[in-house]
Design a protein around this motif. Structure first.
Motif, short mmCIF file in Angstrom:
data_model
loop_
_atom_site.label_atom_id
_atom_site.label_comp_id
_atom_site.label_asym_id
_atom_site.label_seq_id
_atom_site.Cartn_x
_atom_site.Cartn_y
_atom_site.Cartn_z
N LEU A 6 -3.07 -1.87 0.44
CA LEU A 6 -2.19 -1.17 1.42
C LEU A 6 -2.18 -1.84 2.02
N LEU A 47 7.79 -4.25 -4.08
CA LEU A 47 7.91 -2.93 -2.92
C LEU A 47 8.85 -4.58 -1.92
N GLU A 60 12.08 1.18 -1.68
CA GLU A 60 10.77 1.36 -1.68
C GLU A 60 9.08 0.93 -0.64
N LEU A 64 7.35 2.95 2.03
CA LEU A 64 5.89 2.63 2.21
C LEU A 64 5.47 2.45 2.90
N THR A 68 2.82 4.97 5.86
CA THR A 68 1.51 4.21 6.01
C THR A 68 1.16 3.23 7.11
#
Length: 296
Positions: A6, A47, A60, A64, A68
């Motif tokens: 991530l 992504l 998307e 995200l 985040t």
């Protein structure tokens, strides 16, 4: 979810490409590409849209990233603070502030804050609109009389009110007659309800000047061209010296300035430090305290 993957995704998204992210971080481009691909496989989502020469976040991917990026920054700062034994304000602090406060006080406040916290990279932008904190990357916003927002929390740190003022050379019109007015924004004929020692009264206004800044409005009123509604903090020096006269207060015109931040976000050391600094700058939150920042 793999936090390392991530973090790599956020690194690529922030820099807009694998190559730029690799150069900024000193990590191999192939490693970053592999980690992002693994994250996409784990989430079963695409992504990035990968072109021959471009890389673009999908819908998307953008969602995200927006949800985040700040959390990962806070985790990193928390780990750094724990490792150093004390949470010291550091890093980038982005703030959105309204025009009048920026023009009158924020320059001095920002300078003093920067001297006290040299490891904080303070950025203040002037916005009278309601910015989207998450999407536009702000840590703190200052708003005037904000609407209730479940996503934001904070506190009012300063209060003001609108008053009607005019030059001593401008005669107050008889009831029912028009007074020349200086207004902010578009100028149309209007009626102001004012409260004075004699009770409520109505003043009919015919705008003769429409200006975009309250400081411009104040300067025009000083020149005697018309009457205006202005925050008392902006004209308190003029009223004390007699260069402007107080025709009354605008009924129900209380102004509250709020410092707000996202309710789901951990309060970082730099945001906490700035909130405390505002409290010290305006300990009682009165118009007189703001007026002290305003030059004559």
């Amino acid at each position: 979810m793999d936090l390392l993957a991530l973090a790599d995704f956020n690194l690529v998204a922030r820099h807009g490409g694998f190559g730029k992210a690799a150069r900024a971080s000193g990590r191999p481009k192939a490693t970053l590409s592999r980690r992002v691909t693994e994250l996409e496989a784990a989430l079963e989502l695409r992504l990035f849209e990968r072109g021959a020469r471009s890389l673009k976040l999908t819908e998307e991917g953008r969602a995200l990233y927006e949800r985040t990026a700040a959390l990962l920054t806070e985790l990193d700062e928390t780990a750094t603070a724990i490792a150093s034994g004390a949470e010291k304000p550091r890093g980038r602090l982005r703030i959105s502030a309204p025009l009048l406060l920026s023009q009158t006080a924020m320059g001095k406040i920002a300078a003093r804050f920067a001297l006290k916290y040299p490891e904080v990279r303070l950025e203040i932008t002037t916005e009278d609109r309601a910015v989207d904190m998450i999407e536009e990357g702000y840590d703190l916003v200052i708003r005037v009389n904000p609407d209730p927002d479940e996503a934001l929390v904070g506190r009012a740190f300063l209060r003001d009110r609108l008053v009607v003022v005019a030059s001593p050379d401008l005669a107050r019109p008889a009831p029912g007659h028009l007074a020349p007015g200086v207004v902010r924004g578009t100028g149309t004929q209007q009626t102001w309800t004012v409260m004075s020692s004699k009770g409520p009264a109505k003043i009919k206004i015919q705008p003769v000047l429409a200006l975009s800044s309250l400081i411009m409005v104040r300067d025009a009123v000083r020149a005697g061209v018309g009457v205006a509604r202005l925050p008392i903090s902006l004209v308190s020096h003029d009223l004390a010296e007699g260069t402007l006269l107080h025709w009354g207060d605008i009924e129900g015109s209380e102004i509250a300035l709020w410092a707000l931040y996202p309710s789901r976000r951990l309060l970082s050391a730099r945001v906490s430090a700035f909130l405390e600094f505002l409290k010290q700058a305006f300990p009682n939150g009165t118009p007189d305290e703001l007026a002290a920042y305003i030059g004559r």
